[in-house]
Write a protein that holds these residues in place. Structure first.
Motif, PDB file in Angstrom:
ATOM      1  N   THR A   1      -7.079  -5.180   7.155  1.00 37.25           N
ATOM      2  CA  THR A   1      -6.430  -4.340   6.076  1.00 37.25           C
ATOM      3  C   THR A   1      -7.443  -3.268   5.724  1.00 37.25           C
ATOM      4  O   THR A   1      -6.886  -2.002   5.724  1.00 37.25           O
TER       5      THR A   1
ATOM      6  N   TYR B   1      -5.044   6.065   5.646  1.00 36.37           N
ATOM      7  CA  TYR B   1      -5.028   6.799   4.551  1.00 36.37           C
ATOM      8  C   TYR B   1      -6.304   7.726   4.567  1.00 36.37           C
ATOM      9  O   TYR B   1      -6.291   8.602   3.676  1.00 36.37           O
TER      10      TYR B   1
ATOM     11  N   ILE C   1      -6.448   0.714   6.148  1.00 32.30           N
ATOM     12  CA  ILE C   1      -6.407   1.863   5.079  1.00 32.30           C
ATOM     13  C   ILE C   1      -7.071   2.920   5.407  1.00 32.30           C
ATOM     14  O   ILE C   1      -6.784   4.076   5.179  1.00 32.30           O
TER      15      ILE C   1
ATOM     16  N   ASP D   1     -12.301  -3.521  -0.439  1.00 36.42           N
ATOM     17  CA  ASP D   1     -11.486  -4.722  -0.077  1.00 36.42           C
ATOM     18  C   ASP D   1     -12.385  -6.005  -0.233  1.00 36.42           C
ATOM     19  O   ASP D   1     -13.383  -6.024   0.770  1.00 36.42           O
TER      20      ASP D   1
ATOM     21  N   CYS E   1      -9.085   7.046   3.509  1.00 40.14           N
ATOM     22  CA  CYS E   1      -9.626   6.615   2.429  1.00 40.14           C
ATOM     23  C   CYS E   1     -11.356   6.276   2.720  1.00 40.14           C
ATOM     24  O   CYS E   1     -11.354   5.892   3.893  1.00 40.14           O
TER      25      CYS E   1
ATOM     26  N   LEU F   1       0.925  -1.131  -0.088  1.00 46.64           N
ATOM     27  CA  LEU F   1       0.112  -0.097  -0.075  1.00 46.64           C
ATOM     28  C   LEU F   1       0.858   1.296   0.095  1.00 46.64           C
ATOM     29  O   LEU F   1       0.398   2.386  -0.605  1.00 46.64           O
TER      30      LEU F   1
END
Length: 237
Positions: A50, A58, A54, A42, A60, A29
């Motif tokens: 995970t 991040y 993320i 995902d 996101c 990543l």
């Protein structure tokens, strides 16, 4: 509950079951450009390890999908405990419940091999935006093997096929991914050393037969260490 490898992962709530674990995920990543505007899917999120990474690192917009209801419930609990705004979705990789061009990045960590690849990979492409990216960590066959060896691997893991690198590439190319990058992942199976990045969300009253499945997984990973390989595929449109 049937004593299968995937049900074993669900009961133990293994957070980093894919080859390389969370350390490999972090490294993979780190090469991507992601921010609060990035929409990530995902696929086969499992317990959400995970997806949580993320979302937290991040910021996101993450959607976590799995067809295993036990895994999905454990993912929801993880997200709630971490106060993360992650959408969870029940569904299969072969028939993703999303509109065309919904995501900038799609992540599949040791998931696609367990599905009908002829349906799954076209679905990945369909839900990605123009210039979207697919990141897939996948099990593969390094050499030719006997029918007996193939049967033991397919039967234990519950996968329909064990593809070579070239066969994987052919599937990605067939649906129209224009740029495909491949990275070989070095695996070092050791029955005495579990991946420390794994985390667990144990179900209650796990039948002893499922502990034997873990033991056989480690046995096969050593027995077939020169046959079972792993690649990271980065496919872009």
């Amino acid at each position: 509950m049937e004593s299968t490898y995937l049900n074993c992962l669900a009961l133990f709530g293994v957070g980093g079951a894919h080859p390389g674990g969370l350390n490999l995920t972090r490294r993979m990543l780190s090469k991507e450009k992601m921010d609060a505007s990035t929409k990530v899917l995902d696929v086969g999120c499992g317990t959400g390890q995970t997806s949580a990474l993320i979302s937290k690192q991040y910021q996101c917009q993450v959607t976590a999908l799995d067809y295993n209801k036990m895994m999905l419930e454990k993912a929801k609990k993880r997200f709630q405990s971490m106060n993360l705004q992650i959408e969870t979705q029940y569904g299969t990789a072969e028939n993703l419940p999303f509109k065309n061009g919904s995501f900038d990045l799609l992540l599949s960590e040791s998931v696609t091999a367990f599905t009908d690849i002829s349906k799954t990979i076209p679905e990945y492409k369909r839900v990605l935006k123009p210039n979207g990216v697919l990141l897939a960590i996948e099990m593969m066959r390094e050499t030719d093997i006997s029918e007996k060896q193939m049967k033991e691997i397919l039967d234990f893991y519950g996968v329909r096929q064990l593809l070579s690198e070239q066969e994987w590439l052919a599937h990605f190319e067939k649906v129209g991914f224009e740029k495909i990058e491949v990275e070989k992942v070095e695996l070092h199976p050791d029955i005495q050393k579990m991946d420390v990045s794994n985390d667990y969300s144990l179900s209650k009253d796990i039948d002893p037969s499922f502990y034997k499945i873990f033991e056989k997984h480690h046995h096969l990973s050593i027995l077939y260490k020169d046959i079972l390989g792993c690649r990271i595929f980065r496919c872009s449109l």
